[in-house]
Motif scaffolding. Structure first.
Motif, PDB file in Angstrom:
ATOM      1  N   THR A  52      40.275  20.880  80.053  1.00  0.00           N
ATOM      2  CA  THR A  52      40.695  19.504  80.083  1.00  0.00           C
ATOM      3  C   THR A  52      41.315  17.924  79.921  1.00  0.00           C
ATOM      4  OG1 THR A  52      38.751  19.508  79.227  1.00  0.00           O
ATOM      5  CG2 THR A  52      38.185  20.271  81.368  1.00  0.00           C
ATOM      6  N   ASN A  53      41.461  17.125  79.921  1.00  0.00           N
ATOM      7  CA  ASN A  53      42.400  16.031  78.489  1.00  0.00           C
ATOM      8  C   ASN A  53      41.474  15.073  79.405  1.00  0.00           C
ATOM      9  OD1 ASN A  53      44.916  15.506  75.673  1.00  0.00           O
ATOM     10  ND2 ASN A  53      45.379  14.142  78.210  1.00  0.00           N
ATOM     11  N   GLY A  54      41.144  13.736  77.817  1.00  0.00           N
ATOM     12  CA  GLY A  54      40.931  12.637  78.371  1.00  0.00           C
ATOM     13  C   GLY A  54      42.045  11.694  78.693  1.00  0.00           C
ATOM     14  N   ILE A  55      42.135  10.892  79.595  1.00  0.00           N
ATOM     15  CA  ILE A  55      43.124   9.927  79.060  1.00  0.00           C
ATOM     16  C   ILE A  55      42.979   8.645  78.089  1.00  0.00           C
ATOM     17  CG2 ILE A  55      44.362   8.122  80.883  1.00  0.00           C
ATOM     18  CD1 ILE A  55      43.806  10.188  82.615  1.00  0.00           C
ATOM     19  N   CYS A  56      43.496   8.342  77.515  1.00  0.00           N
ATOM     20  CA  CYS A  56      42.933   6.755  76.199  1.00  0.00           C
ATOM     21  C   CYS A  56      43.755   6.179  76.283  1.00  0.00           C
ATOM     22  CB  CYS A  56      42.998   7.774  74.786  1.00  0.00           C
ATOM     23  SG  CYS A  56      42.482   6.930  73.723  1.00  0.00           S
ATOM     24  N   GLY A  57      43.090   5.433  75.405  1.00  0.00           N
ATOM     25  CA  GLY A  57      43.964   3.671  76.196  1.00  0.00           C
ATOM     26  C   GLY A  57      44.719   4.094  75.023  1.00  0.00           C
ATOM     27  N   SER A  58      44.830   4.643  74.151  1.00  0.00           N
ATOM     28  CA  SER A  58      46.347   5.144  73.094  1.00  0.00           C
ATOM     29  C   SER A  58      47.516   5.644  73.935  1.00  0.00           C
ATOM     30  CB  SER A  58      45.818   6.114  72.326  1.00  0.00           C
ATOM     31  OG  SER A  58      44.634   5.470  71.796  1.00  0.00           O
ATOM     32  N   ASP A  59      47.313   6.433  74.655  1.00  0.00           N
ATOM     33  CA  ASP A  59      48.504   6.500  75.349  1.00  0.00           C
ATOM     34  C   ASP A  59      49.193   5.827  75.791  1.00  0.00           C
ATOM     35  OD1 ASP A  59      46.603   9.449  75.163  1.00  0.00           O
ATOM     36  OD2 ASP A  59      46.088  10.032  77.462  1.00  0.00           O
ATOM     37  N   LEU A  60      48.079   4.270  76.563  1.00  0.00           N
ATOM     38  CA  LEU A  60      49.119   3.651  77.510  1.00  0.00           C
ATOM     39  C   LEU A  60      49.721   3.127  76.724  1.00  0.00           C
ATOM     40  CD1 LEU A  60      46.226   2.147  79.316  1.00  0.00           C
ATOM     41  CD2 LEU A  60      48.101   3.836  80.144  1.00  0.00           C
ATOM     42  N   PHE A  61      49.591   2.427  75.263  1.00  0.00           N
ATOM     43  CA  PHE A  61      50.372   1.730  74.373  1.00  0.00           C
ATOM     44  C   PHE A  61      51.294   2.517  73.993  1.00  0.00           C
ATOM     45  CE2 PHE A  61      45.942  -0.427  73.193  1.00  0.00           C
ATOM     46  CZ  PHE A  61      46.824  -2.302  73.202  1.00  0.00           C
ATOM     47  N   VAL A  62      51.579   4.449  73.608  1.00  0.00           N
ATOM     48  CA  VAL A  62      52.415   4.659  73.717  1.00  0.00           C
ATOM     49  C   VAL A  62      54.015   5.313  74.716  1.00  0.00           C
ATOM     50  CG1 VAL A  62      53.200   7.235  72.719  1.00  0.00           C
ATOM     51  CG2 VAL A  62      51.783   6.254  71.941  1.00  0.00           C
ATOM     52  N   PRO A  81      61.012  17.763  74.068  1.00  0.00           N
ATOM     53  CA  PRO A  81      61.988  17.516  74.405  1.00  0.00           C
ATOM     54  C   PRO A  81      61.660  15.952  74.707  1.00  0.00           C
ATOM     55  CG  PRO A  81      59.235  17.958  74.917  1.00  0.00           C
ATOM     56  CD  PRO A  81      59.800  18.444  73.634  1.00  0.00           C
ATOM     57  N   LYS A  82      62.996  15.334  75.256  1.00  0.00           N
ATOM     58  CA  LYS A  82      63.159  13.430  76.130  1.00  0.00           C
ATOM     59  C   LYS A  82      62.819  13.088  76.541  1.00  0.00           C
ATOM     60  CE  LYS A  82      66.428  15.416  72.885  1.00  0.00           C
ATOM     61  NZ  LYS A  82      66.068  15.233  71.263  1.00  0.00           N
ATOM     62  N   GLY A  83      61.021  12.564  76.269  1.00  0.00           N
ATOM     63  CA  GLY A  83      60.476  11.894  76.783  1.00  0.00           C
ATOM     64  C   GLY A  83      58.805  12.693  75.973  1.00  0.00           C
ATOM     65  N   GLN A  84      58.265  11.950  76.988  1.00  0.00           N
ATOM     66  CA  GLN A  84      56.626  11.932  75.032  1.00  0.00           C
ATOM     67  C   GLN A  84      55.693  12.203  76.436  1.00  0.00           C
ATOM     68  OE1 GLN A  84      56.608  11.720  71.896  1.00  0.00           O
ATOM     69  NE2 GLN A  84      54.510  12.190  72.481  1.00  0.00           N
ATOM     70  N   ILE A  85      54.799  13.379  75.882  1.00  0.00           N
ATOM     71  CA  ILE A  85      54.061  13.991  76.871  1.00  0.00           C
ATOM     72  C   ILE A  85      52.806  13.494  76.205  1.00  0.00           C
ATOM     73  CG2 ILE A  85      52.802  15.870  77.213  1.00  0.00           C
ATOM     74  CD1 ILE A  85      55.150  17.455  77.247  1.00  0.00           C
ATOM     75  N   VAL A  86      51.735  12.536  76.168  1.00  0.00           N
ATOM     76  CA  VAL A  86      50.862  11.956  76.053  1.00  0.00           C
ATOM     77  C   VAL A  86      49.346  13.063  76.222  1.00  0.00           C
ATOM     78  CG1 VAL A  86      52.062   9.954  74.734  1.00  0.00           C
ATOM     79  CG2 VAL A  86      50.465  10.108  77.201  1.00  0.00           C
TER      80      VAL A  86
END
Lengths: 391, 391
Positions: A52-62, A81-86
């Protein structure tokens, strides 16, 4: 960079949802990627199969790249990877433990958690004094550049590979993984300043009185944790729409800042801490908020607004009660374990909305969070089903 | 409102230098005025025959009326003079003590001191917890409106009449009055936050490291006091003109903020306190200053700029080390007595320029201070000669 198959070829290949271009933040794409290389002879590290993994506001900023004035960091990565997994509210099981990790008590099959920080040196002044989150060598669980050129990748993925330095053992915790996830970033981040506020009040033999500003992903957990720690809790929100929920979470009192009838004089010098769980401070009336702090008490922000936002304040607003404004970053290892024990013993559960992980689910999660359309934390679930893991 | 004679008809008439119109702040005029009425049956109060009084930056803000958006406060006074006499670094002898004051140990002939606060209730939570300066009923030594409608009058005067609640006994102090004066406001104001910074460092078993920002009236005393309390002291100034003096005062290191060659990285997380002794913060580079604070340490301002100045800061600048920004107001009674003992025992003297009190002297004092032309504190002296007191 998308991939048709969702089945992972572990251990050489992880899969996860990445954003390569901030313009496309709403549509993270499924990619395959190589894990960070660790050294089995020197590094205490694990591969975690995510549950499981929570979705955090920081994910959006990044993924929107709003905290930086540089291009997205993945462009600097060498073999990442040439992309960001948050994603940094990760609960999962150890799938591989290096020999050092085993010595440190991490074994295959153990349930573990990782918050927003996945590396601390454990050797510096901060690390040795229970302030690991301020370690100068700290690496974030995602969007952190390791010395070897790998940009760290988060928990919207089949697996996470990381040092055990900030990996929390969940062996003694009974709570379901989906409820633990939000405590690992949101929970720890609010818990650390709450503990300091409580300490300050206790030094003066006062029952701690805490105001939680913003009843959202962080704030709703803050209300529950402050209450569990014996504080008198006042929730502060713009309007009254969240009043009923806040009282259910444990708030003793509620202030709606938009209500012009609110008599702020009754809150004068009341709070030992105002914990600002909102990211932006531009709409705050510090002329009302700061006088409600006790002498020498603090207004502490745990959210971080976009890079160009400036906090503005009249110095006189500090002076009348010698109050302060500060920020607080995540929490320490000891604080994390104290938090996990507290919520497990008191059966404190965050209010979550579950989203089974998949392309559409991740899209919905980030889009709805960006609109504030969540009560009060999204948690991505069903990882094994989607990634074909869990065997 | 001027008066030809400088001789006082005590006890019905005091004399002092007042400003009635902020436009004429540079030329305080000699006036006669009635002292505040106290009640001999209930009030512990004294009349003090002034000997010396330091000139403080606050005096300028008040006579220029730069802290307020209202007209000068003396216009609101009922029976107080229609002008404002400033001055709150007062040393003098008790000329009259009410029966209660005698019970409290104040006797005619005793030397006493009064700083920027002349009344605290001594009964509220703050007063009972050694934070009298934050007493909600506090009255400033000048420009403070008493409940009876009198606006308090300061030490540019033959006498000061005030409660004994914040009047400090100087019986056991050997130091000459002119050296004590600057400690009563400037000294106490910097000492209080220095003590808190030291406490914070000691809780972590560190030798406290303190930066003093601004080497002026407050800053030069702060350097000496921090040093006397065992701190490693770094003075911070704009240029190098005060470097030699700062080192003589006891600074171990010196930073010139205008020097682009300064390597700020060597100060990273060094200080347990940055004490801002400057009034304006608009020219500060918080991006350099705040990272030089230790984790959870504070940037504390003791000066207050004019009312419209806004402090601007990027929230990210707080977050990396969880530091804070706050202000500190004056000091408590215990802190005042600790300070007086410390400076007396260590023979710590402020660097003063003496100005014999008279119309021209007062004019010169405020004018030169306004231009920053002082090293480092003006003290008005020779009161007995001018006012015909001291008999």
């Amino acid at each position: 960079m998308s991939s048709e198959s969702t089945t992972v070829n572990y251990p050489t290949e992880f899969k996860g949802f990445a954003v390569a271009d901030p313009e496309k933040w709403e549509n993270p794409e499924l990619i395959s990627f190589a894990p960070k290389k660790f050294n089995d002879e020197t590094d205490s590290y694990v591969h975690i199969e995510v549950e499981t993994n929570g979705i955090c506001g920081s994910d959006l900023f990044v993924i929107k790249n709003e905290w930086s004035s540089e291009p997205m960091k993945h462009l600097k990565g060498s073999y990442s990877p040439k992309g960001q997994i948050v994603g940094h509210e990760i609960v999962g099981k150890v799938k591989y433990a290096s020999p050092s990790a085993e010595k440190d008590g991490f074994n295959v099959g153990d349930r573990v958690g990782v918050g927003a920080q996945s590396y601390a040196c454990l050797d510096c002044y901060e690390c040795k004094n229970n302030k690991q989150q301020y370690c100068a060598k700290s690496v974030g669980t995602y969007n952190g550049l390791y010395p070897d050129g790998y940009v760290s990748q988060g928990g919207y993925a089949s697996h996470v590979s990381c040092s055990t330095s900030m990996c929390f053992k969940l062996k003694d915790i009974k709570m379901e993984s989906k409820y633990i996830s939000p405590f690992l970033c949101a929970g720890l981040t609010v818990f650390s300043p709450i503990l300091r506020g409580i300490k300050q009040a206790q030094e003066e033999n006062r029952q701690p009185k805490v105001a939680i500003l913003g009843v959202g992903g962080l704030g709703h957990i803050a209300i529950m944790l402050a209450k569990a720690k014996g504080c008198e809790v006042t929730a502060i929100s713009r309007g009254y729409s969240k009043k009923e929920d806040a009282l259910k979470m444990g708030a003793d009192d509620f202030i709606a800042t938009s209500d012009k009838e609110t008599d702020w004089s009754k809150f004068e010098r009341k709070f030992d801490l105002i914990l600002n769980c909102a990211t932006s401070t531009t709409s705050f009336d510090f002329g009302k908020l700061l006088p409600s702090l006790n002498v020498y008490s603090n207004f502490v922000s745990v959210g971080l607004p976009e890079k160009d936002e400036i906090l503005k304040i009249y110095p006189i607003q500090f002076l009348r009660n010698g109050c302060g404004i500060s920020a607080s970053l995540l929490g320490s290892k000891d604080e994390a374990y104290e938090l996990l024990k507290l919520v497990d013993e008191h059966n404190i559960k965050p209010w979550i909305e579950e989203i089974p992980i998949c392309t559409l689910g991740v899209h919905e999660g980030v889009s709805k969070l960006s609109k504030g359309d969540v009560k009060y934390r999204f948690v991505l679930t069903d990882y094994h089903k989607f990634f074909g893991t869990g065997n």
